[in-house]
Motif scaffolding. Structure first.
Motif, mmCIF file in Angstrom:
data_model
loop_
_atom_site.group_PDB
_atom_site.id
_atom_site.type_symbol
_atom_site.label_atom_id
_atom_site.label_comp_id
_atom_site.label_asym_id
_atom_site.label_seq_id
_atom_site.Cartn_x
_atom_site.Cartn_y
_atom_site.Cartn_z
ATOM 1 N N UNK A 1 34.301 93.797 9.092
ATOM 2 C CA UNK A 1 34.009 94.442 10.385
ATOM 3 C C UNK A 1 35.249 94.441 11.277
ATOM 4 N N UNK A 2 35.952 93.309 11.339
ATOM 5 C CA UNK A 2 37.151 93.241 12.175
ATOM 6 C C UNK A 2 38.202 94.235 11.690
ATOM 7 N N UNK A 3 38.336 94.383 10.380
ATOM 8 C CA UNK A 3 39.285 95.366 9.859
ATOM 9 C C UNK A 3 38.851 96.790 10.198
ATOM 10 N N UNK A 4 37.545 97.046 10.134
ATOM 11 C CA UNK A 4 37.051 98.401 10.398
ATOM 12 C C UNK A 4 37.203 98.797 11.856
ATOM 13 N N UNK A 5 37.346 97.821 12.744
ATOM 14 C CA UNK A 5 37.522 98.119 14.173
ATOM 15 C C UNK A 5 38.952 97.852 14.631
ATOM 16 N N UNK A 6 39.857 97.602 13.684
ATOM 17 C CA UNK A 6 41.240 97.267 14.028
ATOM 18 C C UNK A 6 41.932 98.444 14.721
ATOM 19 N N UNK A 7 42.751 98.122 15.689
ATOM 20 C CA UNK A 7 43.491 99.141 16.430
ATOM 21 C C UNK A 7 44.979 99.142 16.082
ATOM 22 N N UNK A 8 45.405 98.186 15.262
ATOM 23 C CA UNK A 8 46.826 98.046 14.963
ATOM 24 C C UNK A 8 47.010 97.587 13.526
ATOM 25 N N UNK A 9 48.153 97.953 12.939
ATOM 26 C CA UNK A 9 48.459 97.517 11.573
ATOM 27 C C UNK A 9 48.653 96.003 11.507
ATOM 28 N N UNK A 10 48.893 95.369 12.662
ATOM 29 C CA UNK A 10 49.050 93.915 12.662
ATOM 30 C C UNK A 10 47.774 93.218 12.212
ATOM 31 N N UNK A 11 46.662 93.907 12.345
ATOM 32 C CA UNK A 11 45.387 93.319 11.932
ATOM 33 C C UNK A 11 45.245 93.211 10.417
ATOM 34 N N UNK A 12 46.186 93.819 9.685
ATOM 35 C CA UNK A 12 46.094 93.779 8.231
ATOM 36 C C UNK A 12 46.293 92.369 7.669
ATOM 37 N N UNK A 13 46.708 91.410 8.509
ATOM 38 C CA UNK A 13 46.824 90.033 8.025
ATOM 39 C C UNK A 13 45.474 89.520 7.516
ATOM 40 N N UNK A 14 44.375 90.118 8.023
ATOM 41 C CA UNK A 14 43.037 89.669 7.619
ATOM 42 C C UNK A 14 42.720 90.021 6.162
ATOM 43 N N UNK A 15 43.535 90.897 5.566
ATOM 44 C CA UNK A 15 43.330 91.227 4.156
ATOM 45 C C UNK A 15 43.524 89.987 3.279
ATOM 46 N N UNK A 16 44.459 89.119 3.653
ATOM 47 C CA UNK A 16 44.734 87.917 2.859
ATOM 48 C C UNK A 16 43.543 86.961 2.801
ATOM 49 N N UNK A 17 43.008 86.507 3.948
ATOM 50 C CA UNK A 17 41.831 85.644 3.857
ATOM 51 C C UNK A 17 40.630 86.347 3.233
ATOM 52 N N UNK A 18 40.511 87.666 3.435
ATOM 53 C CA UNK A 18 39.422 88.406 2.805
ATOM 54 C C UNK A 18 39.533 88.314 1.284
ATOM 55 N N UNK A 19 40.747 88.468 0.762
ATOM 56 C CA UNK A 19 40.956 88.359 -0.673
ATOM 57 C C UNK A 19 40.657 86.962 -1.192
ATOM 58 N N UNK A 20 41.033 85.941 -0.430
ATOM 59 C CA UNK A 20 40.763 84.553 -0.819
ATOM 60 C C UNK A 20 39.258 84.308 -0.895
ATOM 61 N N UNK A 21 38.525 84.788 0.098
ATOM 62 C CA UNK A 21 37.073 84.597 0.128
ATOM 63 C C UNK A 21 36.391 85.311 -1.037
ATOM 64 N N UNK A 22 36.805 86.541 -1.313
ATOM 65 C CA UNK A 22 36.196 87.305 -2.401
ATOM 66 C C UNK A 22 36.495 86.650 -3.745
ATOM 67 N N UNK A 23 37.731 86.190 -3.941
ATOM 68 C CA UNK A 23 38.092 85.536 -5.199
ATOM 69 C C UNK A 23 37.279 84.263 -5.401
ATOM 70 N N UNK A 24 37.162 83.449 -4.357
ATOM 71 C CA UNK A 24 36.394 82.209 -4.466
ATOM 72 C C UNK A 24 34.928 82.498 -4.748
#
Length: 432
Positions: A182-205
Motif C-alpha cells: 500500500x505504501x508503495x502504491x501511494x508513493x510520491x517519490x522514487x525514494x520510496x523504492x527503498x521499501x522494495x527491499x524489506x518487501x522482498x525479505x518478507x515475501x522470501x521468509x
C-alpha cells in the motif's frame, strides 16, 4: 501555542504512551516459549503491563465497542461453562487467562486507535512491519545456515524465525507485506523504492515457512487488497499509479520466488508442500480432516462444550479449524458468538471502506489481512495468535472512528472519478 512538554497539542504523557506502545509492538517479533509450559513471552508481559497502565492513566473504551466486547464476553462465558465439567482441570486456568488477556489486547488496540486513528495506525503498522522484518531476516538466516547456530530459527527444514511454529510465523508476515504494498502504491517519490527491499525479505521468509495456509492467506488477502484499493481509487492518476506499483510488487514477489526456487533444497520442499492436501490431512485414523469430523461430532454430543484446552488432550490432535476449536471448547454459546463476531466485523468493515475517509487506504490493508486470516482459520487454530487480536482491534478502532465521523457513502465497486476531495481527519486525545 506549543506545549512546553511536547509538540503542539500533544502532552508529553501522550508522546511517552505512544512510544511505549511502539516499543511493545516491536517486541512482537519474538513469540517463542516452551510449548510444554504456559510461559508468557516478553511481548505478553509488556503488553499486559501497557494495557493496565494506559487504561489507568485515562484511556477509555469507545461507547460503540459494546457489540464486539459482548461477543468476546459470550465466548469467555461459554469456555467457563464448559470448564465446569472439564477432564483436565489443570489446563483450564492457563487457557482462560490467555483468552482473557488476548481479549484485553483487542479492546486496548481498538480503544487506542479510535482516539487518534491515522497517527496511531501509522505508528502501529510501521512498528509491526519492523518487527516482521526482524523475524523474517532471522528466518532466512536460519534456513540458509548463514550463521553458526542459526538452525534454531528453523523447524523440520522450514523457516520459523522467532516463533514456535512456521504456520504462525508465515501468517504474521502477511499484514506487513500488504502495508508495504500500500505504501508503495501511494508513493510520491522514487525514494520510496527503498521499501522494495524489506518487501522482498518478507515475501522470501513467508515462502520459506512452507506454510500452505500462509501462502493462501497472502494470495487471498492480496487479491482483496488490490481489488478494494483499485475500486476505491479517486482519480485515474491514482489508479495508474496503483497498477504500476501493483505490477512492481508482483515482479518483486515473482523474482524472490524464482530466486528461492533456484536452490534445490527449496525446490524439493516446495514441490512437496505445494499441494492442497498432505498425507497427514487425509490419514483415516489421525488425519486433520478426520479430527475435524470427530470434533464436530463431539460438539453435537456436548453442546455446552468441553472447556478450553481439552479437545487436544482428549483427541491427541488439535482441530486445525478455529471455528470447531471454539465450538468444541465453549459449546454453541462460544461457537456462535465467535461466528457472529466475525460476520459483524466483516460487514461493518466493508461499510466503513465504502466511506471516503483519510484512513481508507490503511483500513483496506487491515480488512484484507483480517479476511485472509478468517479464511485460513478454516484449516488452523488462530485463537491464540497475538497478531490476530492486533489486527482485529485496529480494525474495530478505525471502523468506529470512520462511522462516528460519518462522511460520504459510496459504492465500493465503482469507476474512479477525477478530483474527488478528501475529508480532513479528526482526532481526539487518549485521555478523554
Amino acid at each position: 501555542m506549543t506545549d512546553a512538554r511536547g509538540p503542539p497539542g500533544r502532552p508529553l504523557a501522550v508522546l511517552l504512551a505512544e512510544c511505549l506502545v511502539v516499543l511493545v509492538i516491536l517486541t512482537s517479533f519474538y513469540v517463542r516459549s516452551d510449548q510444554t509450559q504456559d510461559n508468557p513471552s516478553p511481548y505478553d508481559l509488556m503488553m499486559a503491563g501497557t494495557i493496565a497502565l494506559l487504561f489507568l492513566l485515562g484511556l477509555r473504551f469507545p461507547r460503540r465497542l459494546g457489540p464486539p466486547a459482548a461477543f468476546w464476553g459470550l465466548i469467555v462465558a461459554g469456555f467457563g461453562i464448559g470448564a465446569m465439567d472439564a477432564l483436565y482441570m489443570e489446563r483450564v486456568k492457563p487457557a482462560l487467562m490467555t483468552t482473557v488477556y488476548l481479549v484485553g489486547s483487542f479492546l486496548f488496540f481498538a480503544s487506542w486507535v479510535y482516539a487518534d486513528p491515522m497517527r496511531r495506525l501509522s505508528q502501529i503498522f510501521w512498528a509491526y512491519t519492523a518487527a516482521a522484518a526482524i523475524a523474517a531476516a532471522l528466518g532466512i538466516v536460519g534456513y540458509f545456515g548463514l550463521l553458526p547456530g542459526a538452525e534454531i530459527f528453523t523447524e523440520y527444514g522450514r523457516a520459523r524465525g522467532t516463533f514456535n511454529d512456521p504456520n504462525v510465523f508465515g501468517p504474521f508476515l502477511v499484514a506487513p507485506v500488504l502495508f508495504l504494498a500500500w505504501k508503495l502504491s501511494t508513493a510520491q517519490s522514487v525514494r520510496s523504492l527503498w521499501m522494495v527491499l524489506p518487501l522482498g525479505v518478507l515475501v522470501l521468509a513467508l515462502l520459506l515457512s512452507f506454510s500452505r495456509g500462509a501462502w493462501g492467506n497472502l494470495l487471498f488477502a492480496g487479491l482483496v487488497f488490490f481489488g478494494l484499493t483499485l475500486s476505491t481509487s479517486k482519480s485515474y492518476l491514482q489508479t495508474m499509479r496503483l497498477i504500476f506499483f501493483g505490477a512492481l510488487a508482483v515482479v518483486v514477489m515473482v523474482g524472490v520466488v524464482g530466486f528461492a526456487l533456484s536452490s534445490p533444497k527449496v525446490a524439493d520442499l516446495f514441490a512437496q508442500r505445494a499441494s492442497l492436501t498432505q498425507s497427514y490431512d487425509t490419514d483415516p485414523d489421525h488425519g486433520r480432516f478426520q479430527s475435524q469430523s470427530r470434533a464436530l461430532a463431539m460438539a453435537l454430543e456436548k453442546p455446552l462444550g468441553l472447556g478450553p484446552a481439552q479437545w487436544a488432550m482428549i483427541n491427541k490432535l488439535d482441530t486445525h479449524n478455529v471455528y470447531l476449536h471454539i465450538l468444541v471448547g465453549g459449546g454453541f454459546l462460544s461457537g456462535l458468538a465467535f461466528i457472529a463476531l466475525i460476520i459483524v466485523t466483516l460487514v461493518r468493515g466493508w461499510r466503513a471502506i465504502g466511506r471516503d475517509s483519510p484512513e481508507q487506504g490503511i483500513l483496506i490493508v487491515i480488512y484484507a489481512a483480517v479476511l485472509g486470516h478468517v479464511g485460513e482459520a478454516v484449516i488452523i487454530d488462530i485463537d491464540n495468535w497475538r497478531h490476530f487480536y492486533l489486527l482485529m482491534g485496529t480494525l474495530w478502532g478505525v471502523m468506529l472512528a470512520v462511522e462516528e465521523r460519518g462522511g460520504v457513502r459510496r459504492r465500493i465497486l465503482r469507476m474512479p472519478s477525477r478530483g474527488a476531495p478528501d475529508i480532513a481527519p479528526g482526532a481526539s486525545g487518549f485521555l478523554t
